[in-house]
Design a protein around this motif. Sequence first.
Motif, PDB file in Angstrom:
ATOM      1  N   THR A  47    -140.235 -16.429  20.865  1.00 38.17           N
ATOM      2  CA  THR A  47    -139.780 -15.263  20.110  1.00 38.17           C
ATOM      3  C   THR A  47    -139.822 -14.053  21.030  1.00 38.17           C
ATOM      4  OG1 THR A  47    -142.016 -14.797  19.290  1.00 38.17           O
ATOM      5  CG2 THR A  47    -140.620 -16.211  17.936  1.00 38.17           C
ATOM      6  N   MET A  48    -138.808 -13.214  20.936  1.00 37.51           N
ATOM      7  CA  MET A  48    -138.681 -12.054  21.831  1.00 37.51           C
ATOM      8  C   MET A  48    -139.010 -10.782  21.076  1.00 37.51           C
ATOM      9  SD  MET A  48    -135.456 -11.028  24.287  1.00 37.51           S
ATOM     10  CE  MET A  48    -134.304 -10.690  22.943  1.00 37.51           C
ATOM     11  N   ASN A  49    -139.766  -9.899  21.714  1.00 37.73           N
ATOM     12  CA  ASN A  49    -140.220  -8.665  21.073  1.00 37.73           C
ATOM     13  C   ASN A  49    -139.354  -7.460  21.386  1.00 37.73           C
ATOM     14  OD1 ASN A  49    -142.391 -10.169  20.105  1.00 37.73           O
ATOM     15  ND2 ASN A  49    -143.640  -9.696  21.901  1.00 37.73           N
ATOM     16  N   SER A  50    -138.214  -7.666  22.053  1.00 40.07           N
ATOM     17  CA  SER A  50    -137.342  -6.552  22.404  1.00 40.07           C
ATOM     18  C   SER A  50    -135.901  -6.929  22.082  1.00 40.07           C
ATOM     19  CB  SER A  50    -137.480  -6.203  23.892  1.00 40.07           C
ATOM     20  OG  SER A  50    -137.145  -7.330  24.689  1.00 40.07           O
ATOM     21  N   PRO A  51    -134.995  -5.937  21.987  1.00 37.66           N
ATOM     22  CA  PRO A  51    -133.604  -6.255  21.651  1.00 37.66           C
ATOM     23  C   PRO A  51    -132.873  -7.033  22.737  1.00 37.66           C
ATOM     24  CG  PRO A  51    -134.091  -3.933  21.252  1.00 37.66           C
ATOM     25  CD  PRO A  51    -135.233  -4.488  22.020  1.00 37.66           C
ATOM     26  N   ASP A  92    -135.806 -17.375  19.133  1.00 40.22           N
ATOM     27  CA  ASP A  92    -135.339 -16.613  17.974  1.00 40.22           C
ATOM     28  C   ASP A  92    -134.295 -15.589  18.423  1.00 40.22           C
ATOM     29  OD1 ASP A  92    -136.874 -14.704  19.264  1.00 40.22           O
ATOM     30  OD2 ASP A  92    -137.783 -13.929  17.421  1.00 40.22           O
ATOM     31  N   TYR A  93    -133.727 -15.784  19.590  1.00 36.56           N
ATOM     32  CA  TYR A  93    -132.700 -14.898  20.145  1.00 36.56           C
ATOM     33  C   TYR A  93    -131.558 -15.747  20.711  1.00 36.56           C
ATOM     34  CZ  TYR A  93    -135.504 -16.064  24.287  1.00 36.56           C
ATOM     35  OH  TYR A  93    -136.210 -16.729  25.256  1.00 36.56           O
ATOM     36  N   PHE A  94    -130.409 -15.102  20.928  1.00 40.88           N
ATOM     37  CA  PHE A  94    -129.271 -15.758  21.555  1.00 40.88           C
ATOM     38  C   PHE A  94    -129.449 -15.719  23.071  1.00 40.88           C
ATOM     39  CE2 PHE A  94    -127.735 -14.901  17.403  1.00 40.88           C
ATOM     40  CZ  PHE A  94    -126.706 -15.801  17.141  1.00 40.88           C
ATOM     41  N   GLU A  95    -129.094 -16.805  23.720  1.00 40.25           N
ATOM     42  CA  GLU A  95    -129.222 -16.894  25.173  1.00 40.25           C
ATOM     43  C   GLU A  95    -127.848 -17.173  25.785  1.00 40.25           C
ATOM     44  OE1 GLU A  95    -132.530 -19.039  27.604  1.00 40.25           O
ATOM     45  OE2 GLU A  95    -130.908 -20.497  27.343  1.00 40.25           O
ATOM     46  N   LEU A  96    -127.417 -16.273  26.647  1.00 36.10           N
ATOM     47  CA  LEU A  96    -126.180 -16.461  27.404  1.00 36.10           C
ATOM     48  C   LEU A  96    -126.537 -16.679  28.865  1.00 36.10           C
ATOM     49  CD1 LEU A  96    -123.060 -16.310  27.836  1.00 36.10           C
ATOM     50  CD2 LEU A  96    -123.342 -13.826  28.063  1.00 36.10           C
ATOM     51  N   PHE A  97    -126.255 -17.874  29.397  1.00 32.46           N
ATOM     52  CA  PHE A  97    -126.509 -18.072  30.822  1.00 32.46           C
ATOM     53  C   PHE A  97    -125.184 -18.198  31.577  1.00 32.46           C
ATOM     54  CE2 PHE A  97    -127.017 -22.444  29.077  1.00 32.46           C
ATOM     55  CZ  PHE A  97    -126.088 -23.138  29.835  1.00 32.46           C
ATOM     56  N   TYR A  98    -125.200 -17.642  32.787  1.00 33.11           N
ATOM     57  CA  TYR A  98    -124.030 -17.630  33.662  1.00 33.11           C
ATOM     58  C   TYR A  98    -124.456 -18.188  35.006  1.00 33.11           C
ATOM     59  CZ  TYR A  98    -119.931 -15.894  36.204  1.00 33.11           C
ATOM     60  OH  TYR A  98    -118.790 -15.796  36.967  1.00 33.11           O
ATOM     61  N   ILE A  99    -123.711 -19.170  35.512  1.00 28.64           N
ATOM     62  CA  ILE A  99    -124.059 -19.813  36.775  1.00 28.64           C
ATOM     63  C   ILE A  99    -123.388 -19.061  37.909  1.00 28.64           C
ATOM     64  CG2 ILE A  99    -124.169 -21.978  38.037  1.00 28.64           C
ATOM     65  CD1 ILE A  99    -125.609 -21.929  35.286  1.00 28.64           C
ATOM     66  N   VAL A 140    -128.247 -16.450  35.832  1.00 28.33           N
ATOM     67  CA  VAL A 140    -128.810 -15.320  35.101  1.00 28.33           C
ATOM     68  C   VAL A 140    -128.736 -15.648  33.616  1.00 28.33           C
ATOM     69  CG1 VAL A 140    -126.593 -14.081  35.029  1.00 28.33           C
ATOM     70  CG2 VAL A 140    -128.736 -12.822  34.724  1.00 28.33           C
ATOM     71  N   TYR A 141    -129.817 -15.349  32.911  1.00 33.74           N
ATOM     72  CA  TYR A 141    -129.905 -15.577  31.474  1.00 33.74           C
ATOM     73  C   TYR A 141    -129.993 -14.214  30.785  1.00 33.74           C
ATOM     74  CZ  TYR A 141    -131.225 -20.417  32.646  1.00 33.74           C
ATOM     75  OH  TYR A 141    -131.247 -21.702  33.125  1.00 33.74           O
ATOM     76  N   LEU A 142    -129.043 -13.940  29.914  1.00 32.51           N
ATOM     77  CA  LEU A 142    -129.048 -12.696  29.151  1.00 32.51           C
ATOM     78  C   LEU A 142    -129.507 -13.022  27.730  1.00 32.51           C
ATOM     79  CD1 LEU A 142    -125.586 -11.370  30.387  1.00 32.51           C
ATOM     80  CD2 LEU A 142    -127.848 -10.894  31.351  1.00 32.51           C
ATOM     81  N   ASN A 143    -130.571 -12.367  27.298  1.00 28.89           N
ATOM     82  CA  ASN A 143    -131.205 -12.678  26.012  1.00 28.89           C
ATOM     83  C   ASN A 143    -130.971 -11.547  25.015  1.00 28.89           C
ATOM     84  OD1 ASN A 143    -132.416 -14.920  27.431  1.00 28.89           O
ATOM     85  ND2 ASN A 143    -133.904 -13.474  28.239  1.00 28.89           N
ATOM     86  N   PHE A 144    -130.349 -11.887  23.881  1.00 33.09           N
ATOM     87  CA  PHE A 144    -129.997 -10.888  22.873  1.00 33.09           C
ATOM     88  C   PHE A 144    -130.690 -11.202  21.551  1.00 33.09           C
ATOM     89  CE2 PHE A 144    -126.382 -11.801  25.611  1.00 33.09           C
ATOM     90  CZ  PHE A 144    -125.872 -10.553  25.965  1.00 33.09           C
ATOM     91  N   SER A 145    -131.339 -10.219  20.952  1.00 26.52           N
ATOM     92  CA  SER A 145    -131.773 -10.412  19.569  1.00 26.52           C
ATOM     93  C   SER A 145    -130.518 -10.450  18.701  1.00 26.52           C
ATOM     94  CB  SER A 145    -132.686  -9.271  19.115  1.00 26.52           C
ATOM     95  OG  SER A 145    -131.938  -8.075  18.932  1.00 26.52           O
ATOM     96  N   PRO A 146    -130.539 -11.151  17.559  1.00 26.72           N
ATOM     97  CA  PRO A 146    -129.348 -11.192  16.694  1.00 26.72           C
ATOM     98  C   PRO A 146    -128.873  -9.799  16.292  1.00 26.72           C
ATOM     99  CG  PRO A 146    -130.913 -12.865  16.022  1.00 26.72           C
ATOM    100  CD  PRO A 146    -131.606 -12.026  17.058  1.00 26.72           C
ATOM    101  N   GLN A 147    -129.818  -8.900  16.026  1.00 28.65           N
ATOM    102  CA  GLN A 147    -129.448  -7.544  15.599  1.00 28.65           C
ATOM    103  C   GLN A 147    -128.749  -6.782  16.733  1.00 28.65           C
ATOM    104  OE1 GLN A 147    -132.504  -8.882  15.446  1.00 28.65           O
ATOM    105  NE2 GLN A 147    -132.835  -9.182  13.238  1.00 28.65           N
ATOM    106  N   TYR A 148    -129.269  -6.911  17.945  1.00 26.06           N
ATOM    107  CA  TYR A 148    -128.675  -6.221  19.086  1.00 26.06           C
ATOM    108  C   TYR A 148    -127.286  -6.778  19.395  1.00 26.06           C
ATOM    109  CZ  TYR A 148    -128.144  -4.299  23.806  1.00 26.06           C
ATOM    110  OH  TYR A 148    -127.679  -3.636  24.916  1.00 26.06           O
ATOM    111  N   LEU A 149    -127.142  -8.099  19.367  1.00 23.47           N
ATOM    112  CA  LEU A 149    -125.846  -8.717  19.646  1.00 23.47           C
ATOM    113  C   LEU A 149    -124.820  -8.338  18.590  1.00 23.47           C
ATOM    114  CD1 LEU A 149    -124.302 -10.574  21.544  1.00 23.47           C
ATOM    115  CD2 LEU A 149    -125.111 -12.524  20.209  1.00 23.47           C
ATOM    116  N   SER A 150    -125.276  -8.267  17.337  1.00 25.61           N
ATOM    117  CA  SER A 150    -124.372  -7.865  16.249  1.00 25.61           C
ATOM    118  C   SER A 150    -123.878  -6.441  16.450  1.00 25.61           C
ATOM    119  CB  SER A 150    -125.083  -7.998  14.905  1.00 25.61           C
ATOM    120  OG  SER A 150    -124.259  -7.565  13.839  1.00 25.61           O
ATOM    121  N   ALA A 151    -124.799  -5.524  16.778  1.00 28.54           N
ATOM    122  CA  ALA A 151    -124.420  -4.130  17.000  1.00 28.54           C
ATOM    123  C   ALA A 151    -123.533  -3.987  18.233  1.00 28.54           C
ATOM    124  CB  ALA A 151    -125.677  -3.272  17.146  1.00 28.54           C
ATOM    125  N   LEU A 152    -123.826  -4.779  19.251  1.00 30.49           N
ATOM    126  CA  LEU A 152    -123.093  -4.705  20.507  1.00 30.49           C
ATOM    127  C   LEU A 152    -121.630  -5.103  20.328  1.00 30.49           C
ATOM    128  CD1 LEU A 152    -123.985  -4.082  23.497  1.00 30.49           C
ATOM    129  CD2 LEU A 152    -124.062  -6.568  23.820  1.00 30.49           C
TER     130      LEU A 152
END
Length: 357
Positions: A47-51, A92-99, A140-152
């Motif tokens: 679980t991630m504690n930041s956006p 509990d967050y979305f993970e986007l990885f880019y090779i 690189v792995y970019l980690n987004f909370s659902p709320q942050y990704l939704s707003a983004l």
Amino acid sequence: MSVDYKIELKKLVSALQVEAKSHHKNRDFLQLLPFNPEKQESYDLYTMNSPFSLTIIDYTPDAPYLFAFIGAETAFSIAVDTRQLSRLHKHDYFELFYILDGHLDIMIEGSHHRYESGEACLINCNARHVEEYRSAFLAVYLNFSPQYLSALTKHLFLDTQKDGLPWFLSQNIQADQKDRKDYIDFTPMPAPDEGISNGMEQLIYRIVSESKGKAPGYEDIVSGSLKRLLFHLQSPIEYTHSYVRLKAIREQNLFEDTVTYINLQKRKVSRSELADALNYNGDYISQIFYKQTGQTLADYIRNVCLREAASLLLNTDLSASAIIHRLGFENRTAFYRQFKKKYQVTLDEYRHNYRNF
């Protein structure tokens, strides 16, 4: 002179390295992360504690690899043993990885995937996965909370075509989608030059460097760069998309297994028998069957039995009573009524009228 952003990124990560000689021998370094690893029976839950946060892995076989993390309040890189992060997990967050370089082998819900340089994958909160660390890669792995990704992404996409990134987000960001285990792959289109990959690497480098430096206004630069990156990934000119719905695949497989089992038995089959044979709850099997066909499971089984009765009447000398018993029906009167409703004749009349055709 063009800039090699992979090299620049490695320099940036090396600059973050901290002295922690013993960390690669145990899991203590995870305490530095703003994640809360909860050990489940067969996987870890993070679980991630930041956006938003990001992780960079520079892996080389047979040696501790470089693991870098940049979050809202923490930034470091450290040499880590692969055994420390080789356990099945979900977030509990979305993970986007880019090779960025090499290729990454990863298991997602039991299926093996290989991602080559320039490819990316966005995994939702529920899909369990684990990196296999077979070959060298930089990712690189970019980690987004659902709320942050939704707003983004709220006003980012005009096209909500099914199976694209906007559709994936609309289906997975909702709080009630806890049973979805979806992910979407991005594969770069063939290009005459490396403009697309170099542009993505430049964006990633900007996101990493701004997140690390935290100069005034960096949040807006990071947010804007993330939007640009997601916009590029969604572009059909630059990437092909493959939206994988693991729940839908499982449901389709269960439906097909149900149909196959019923048609092989060619008799009355109960929910409890189906549950035992297919290792699923009987009510769930019924729900999936109705969802796929709009027909109840009981109606389908009844029709299979009626068709089998008609076949036995034409191709055997079994009596009507023997056929009904063979099909597993105890109430002969009810079966007679159902057969006549379907074929407009009795069992004996059906044999008499059609056996010689």
